[in-house]
Design a protein around this motif. Structure first.
Motif, PDB file in Angstrom:
ATOM      1  N   ALA A  76      11.474   0.278  13.460  1.00  0.00           N
ATOM      2  CA  ALA A  76      11.613   0.615  12.046  1.00  0.00           C
ATOM      3  C   ALA A  76      10.711   1.792  11.722  1.00  0.00           C
ATOM      4  N   GLU A  77      11.196   2.660  10.861  1.00  0.00           N
ATOM      5  CA  GLU A  77      10.402   3.826  10.472  1.00  0.00           C
ATOM      6  C   GLU A  77       9.138   3.345   9.758  1.00  0.00           C
ATOM      7  N   PRO A  78       7.947   3.662  10.270  1.00  0.00           N
ATOM      8  CA  PRO A  78       6.716   3.196   9.621  1.00  0.00           C
ATOM      9  C   PRO A  78       6.543   3.802   8.237  1.00  0.00           C
ATOM     10  N   GLU A  79       6.102   2.977   7.286  1.00  0.00           N
ATOM     11  CA  GLU A  79       5.876   3.446   5.921  1.00  0.00           C
ATOM     12  C   GLU A  79       4.450   3.975   5.830  1.00  0.00           C
ATOM     13  N   LEU A  80       4.308   5.277   5.963  1.00  0.00           N
ATOM     14  CA  LEU A  80       2.984   5.878   6.000  1.00  0.00           C
ATOM     15  C   LEU A  80       2.705   6.767   4.799  1.00  0.00           C
ATOM     16  N   ALA A  81       3.666   6.859   3.877  1.00  0.00           N
ATOM     17  CA  ALA A  81       3.459   7.689   2.694  1.00  0.00           C
ATOM     18  C   ALA A  81       2.450   7.034   1.769  1.00  0.00           C
ATOM     19  N   GLU A  82       1.584   7.846   1.174  1.00  0.00           N
ATOM     20  CA  GLU A  82       0.531   7.312   0.308  1.00  0.00           C
ATOM     21  C   GLU A  82       1.078   6.748  -0.989  1.00  0.00           C
ATOM     22  N   ALA A  83       2.261   7.177  -1.407  1.00  0.00           N
ATOM     23  CA  ALA A  83       2.785   6.746  -2.704  1.00  0.00           C
ATOM     24  C   ALA A  83       2.999   5.241  -2.767  1.00  0.00           C
ATOM     25  N   GLY A  84       3.136   4.605  -1.610  1.00  0.00           N
ATOM     26  CA  GLY A  84       3.403   3.171  -1.610  1.00  0.00           C
ATOM     27  C   GLY A  84       2.175   2.299  -1.699  1.00  0.00           C
ATOM     28  N   ILE A  85       0.972   2.877  -1.741  1.00  0.00           N
ATOM     29  CA  ILE A  85      -0.239   2.078  -1.787  1.00  0.00           C
ATOM     30  C   ILE A  85      -0.271   1.299  -3.101  1.00  0.00           C
ATOM     31  N   GLU A  86      -0.451  -0.021  -2.984  1.00  0.00           N
ATOM     32  CA  GLU A  86      -0.350  -0.866  -4.166  1.00  0.00           C
ATOM     33  C   GLU A  86      -1.576  -0.742  -5.053  1.00  0.00           C
ATOM     34  N   SER A  87      -1.378  -1.023  -6.337  1.00  0.00           N
ATOM     35  CA  SER A  87      -2.465  -0.931  -7.305  1.00  0.00           C
ATOM     36  C   SER A  87      -3.304  -2.187  -7.269  1.00  0.00           C
ATOM     37  N   ARG A  88      -4.517  -2.092  -7.812  1.00  0.00           N
ATOM     38  CA  ARG A  88      -5.382  -3.257  -7.893  1.00  0.00           C
ATOM     39  C   ARG A  88      -4.758  -4.337  -8.783  1.00  0.00           C
ATOM     40  N   ALA A  89      -4.032  -3.934  -9.815  1.00  0.00           N
ATOM     41  CA  ALA A  89      -3.394  -4.918 -10.679  1.00  0.00           C
ATOM     42  C   ALA A  89      -2.417  -5.777  -9.875  1.00  0.00           C
ATOM     43  N   GLU A  90      -1.677  -5.146  -8.955  1.00  0.00           N
ATOM     44  CA  GLU A  90      -0.751  -5.902  -8.115  1.00  0.00           C
ATOM     45  C   GLU A  90      -1.516  -6.807  -7.158  1.00  0.00           C
ATOM     46  N   GLN A  91      -2.656  -6.331  -6.652  1.00  0.00           N
ATOM     47  CA  GLN A  91      -3.440  -7.149  -5.726  1.00  0.00           C
ATOM     48  C   GLN A  91      -3.989  -8.395  -6.403  1.00  0.00           C
ATOM     49  N   LEU A  92      -4.224  -8.344  -7.700  1.00  0.00           N
ATOM     50  CA  LEU A  92      -4.722  -9.516  -8.412  1.00  0.00           C
ATOM     51  C   LEU A  92      -3.778 -10.702  -8.227  1.00  0.00           C
ATOM     52  N   TYR A  93      -2.495 -10.451  -8.319  1.00  0.00           N
ATOM     53  CA  TYR A  93      -1.520 -11.529  -8.170  1.00  0.00           C
ATOM     54  C   TYR A  93      -1.532 -12.108  -6.748  1.00  0.00           C
ATOM     55  N   GLU A  94      -1.933 -11.300  -5.780  1.00  0.00           N
ATOM     56  CA  GLU A  94      -1.936 -11.759  -4.393  1.00  0.00           C
ATOM     57  C   GLU A  94      -3.063 -12.743  -4.110  1.00  0.00           C
ATOM     58  N   LEU A  95      -4.071 -12.817  -4.971  1.00  0.00           N
ATOM     59  CA  LEU A  95      -5.193 -13.727  -4.732  1.00  0.00           C
ATOM     60  C   LEU A  95      -4.747 -15.191  -4.737  1.00  0.00           C
ATOM     61  N   VAL A  96      -3.671 -15.482  -5.418  1.00  0.00           N
ATOM     62  CA  VAL A  96      -3.112 -16.847  -5.417  1.00  0.00           C
ATOM     63  C   VAL A  96      -1.646 -16.738  -5.014  1.00  0.00           C
TER      64      VAL A  96
END
Length: 546
Positions: free
Chosen positions: A446-466
């Motif tokens: 699979a083509e690796p996703e290396l573009a910087e635009a896809g880096i998730e925001s901290r707000a999205e990471q908050l939901y990942e804590l649970v």
């Protein structure tokens, strides 16, 4: 190598301090801009802040140095540093970040470099396994079938034991030890990110309970330990470059780890093994993406004793290979983090490692954690690169596909014991089967996703804590904790998501309650972080006025 830091920021909260105010500590504000050309804008914004808490100008520098003309992505990260009151952290750190953000265009992102305590590096004594430790010092490499892999490579007239491959090891540094001899290290390219010099020697500091002196030596021995003593690593002919990056592998400075990964890439390392983890890092995902694009295999420990088995960062990043731990009985280590992101497990419970304190004869002891799982798999990555020839792999598969190809082979060759829980990966890594595994074609990857635009925001990471809760459930529970409406919580997350993320990660009681846990926690950790005064004045007022 980056220039030495003025006054240093050695342990992030207890650094060298100005004589004028012994309460002051240095703090880094990490800035993500749009391009390498944003440096003048950030420099002017730093100057507009006026004096810091010690009456000094705020200092500006790039996160990554040097920055080439074609490194547009890495060139957009900056550091503004100054002194603040130690007793007012973390609140004053966020307030400084918000002040700097107001001086910058709205698309810029600013965070204070405040380490979060996420999980523990090794089992606490009262949670130690009741099982007897394995009697064989080399049980881990036997479990991985490393000797079979070495013999197979020699029989095929291929480089064996990782010969010719270089591994970067961002950790606490190194200690020369009978079970970790200097022959396995490249001390011409080692570096100390914390002090800014070229010696990664571990000073074995024991100032804090969360410091972990000797950790880099213990994990490093699992990778390149020679066969001169009773211990041996998975790749005893490979070379390891120690990079002193942390004092605690669970309380980490964002800038230091990001710089370590980039340093590893620029000095020609082929594998990066990170036996550390925390709550997310500005700039680190960009550094990992760039390294993978350049043909470096980047791996990290999944985490230990983390609430809800959450995989920690950087292992959680999409282009970092997450590794958990297995036991001598070929089961999963129950205290390791788990989830779909984990690729495989490798020996991590009661692994024999150098005894830094020399309390035993021979000087070895046992240690546990996903730190050793990832170290062993880093050794296997080294065996794989040496066996196939790294340049041959790059020519056949493409430099940017090297890590993807390794992951395909690693998963396909892992041994899945009866009753194995696949939350801990596809099975237990197997070095011999890995070398025998058929290489995928370039078209199959699979083509690796290396573009910087896809880096998730901290707000999205908050939901990942649970991770077991829906977004709506997270919002509703956080609203109850803060005493505001669900709609107001959504607004707070949009504006203050990064701060809320770190406050939750650093407050075990709140984190556990959000996820539905009711087990006892320390009283000081049970209340809302806003009520404890840990939040910035801005967030506190936003909650109270909500």
């Amino acid at each position: 190598m980056r220039p030495a830091r003025e006054d240093g920021f050695d342990d992030h909260l207890r650094a060298a301090t100005p004589k004028a105010d012994p309460r002051a500590v240095r703090i880094n504000l990490l800035v993500e801009g749009a391009s390498v050309g944003d440096a003048p804008v950030v420099r002017e914004a730093a100057a507009a802040l006026g004096p810091d808490g010690a009456g000094r100008p705020w200092r500006f520098e790039r996160l990554f140095e040097p920055v080439d003309d074609d490194e547009e992505n890495l060139g957009r990260f900056f550091v503004v540093s100054g002194f603040v009151n130690a007793f007012e952290l973390p609140a004053v750190g966020w307030e400084a970040a918000y002040s700097l953000a107001r001086e910058l265009p709205s698309e810029f992102h600013v965070e204070p470099d405040l380490p979060s305590l996420v999980g523990v590096p090794e089992p606490p004594p009262f949670l130690a396994t009741a099982e007897a430790a394995p009697t064989a010092y080399d049980w881990a490499i036997e479990s991985l079938h490393c000797r079979d892999a070495w013999s197979f490579a020699l029989a095929q007239a291929r480089p064996a034991k990782g010969e010719g491959i270089v591994i970067a090891h961002p950790d606490t540094g190194y200690v020369i030890h009978p079970e970790f001899p200097v022959e396995g290290l490249d001390l011409s390219r080692d570096t100390d990110i914390l002090s800014g010099d070229d010696d990664a020697l571990d000073p074995l500091e024991r100032f804090s309970k969360i410091y972990f002196p000797g950790h880099g030596t213990r994990t490093g021995s699992a990778i390149v330990g020679r066969e001169s003593g009773v211990l041996v690593g998975a790749a005893p002919a490979a070379t390891l470059i120690p990079i002193r990056t942390v004092k605690s592998v669970i309380q980490i400075g964002d800038a230091d780890v990001a710089r370590a990964v980039n340093y590893a890439r620029t000095v020609g390392c082929h594998v990066v093994s990170m036996s550390l983890g925390g709550a997310g890092f500005i700039g680190l995902e960009a550094a990992i993406n760039r390294a993978v694009r350049d043909g470096v295999i980047v791996l990290a420990a999944a985490g230990n004793f983390v609430p809800f088995g959450l995989i920690v960062w950087p292992a959680r990043y999409r282009n970092c290979v997450a590794i958990s731990a297995s036991t001598s009985a070929r089961g999963h280590w129950q205290h390791g983090s788990r989830g779909a992101k984990v690729v495989v497990a490798a020996p991590g419970q009661d692994v024999y490692v150098p005894d830094i304190a020399y309390k035993h004869d021979p000087p070895v002891t046992t240690s546990s954690g996903t730190s050793y799982g990832v170290a062993h798999v880093a050794g296997l990555a080294t065996l794989w690169l040496a066996f196939h020839g790294r340049e041959n792999l790059i020519a056949e598969l493409g430099r940017e596909n090297l890590q993807s190809a390794f992951v395909v082979c690693l998963e396909a060759s892992a041994h899945e014991p009866k009753g194995w829980n696949r939350d801990y990966g596809s099975g237990i890594a197997d070095a011999h089967a890995l070398l025998r595994a058929a290489l995928p074609s370039r078209a199959e990857l699979a083509e690796p996703e290396l573009a910087e635009a896809g880096i998730e925001s901290r707000a999205e990471q908050l939901y990942e804590l649970v991770p077991h809760l829906s977004r709506t459930e997270v919002e509703e529970r956080l609203a109850r904790e803060l005493g505001v409406s669900t709609e107001r919580v959504r607004q707070l997350i949009r504006i203050y998501g990064a701060e809320l993320f770190h406050l939750i990660a650093a407050t075990p009681g709140l984190w556990l309650r959000l996820g539905g846990e009711r087990r006892p926690v320390r009283e000081e950790a049970a209340a809302s972080p806003v009520l404890l005064g840990r939040a910035s004045a801005e967030l506190t007022l936003a909650v109270l006025n909500g």
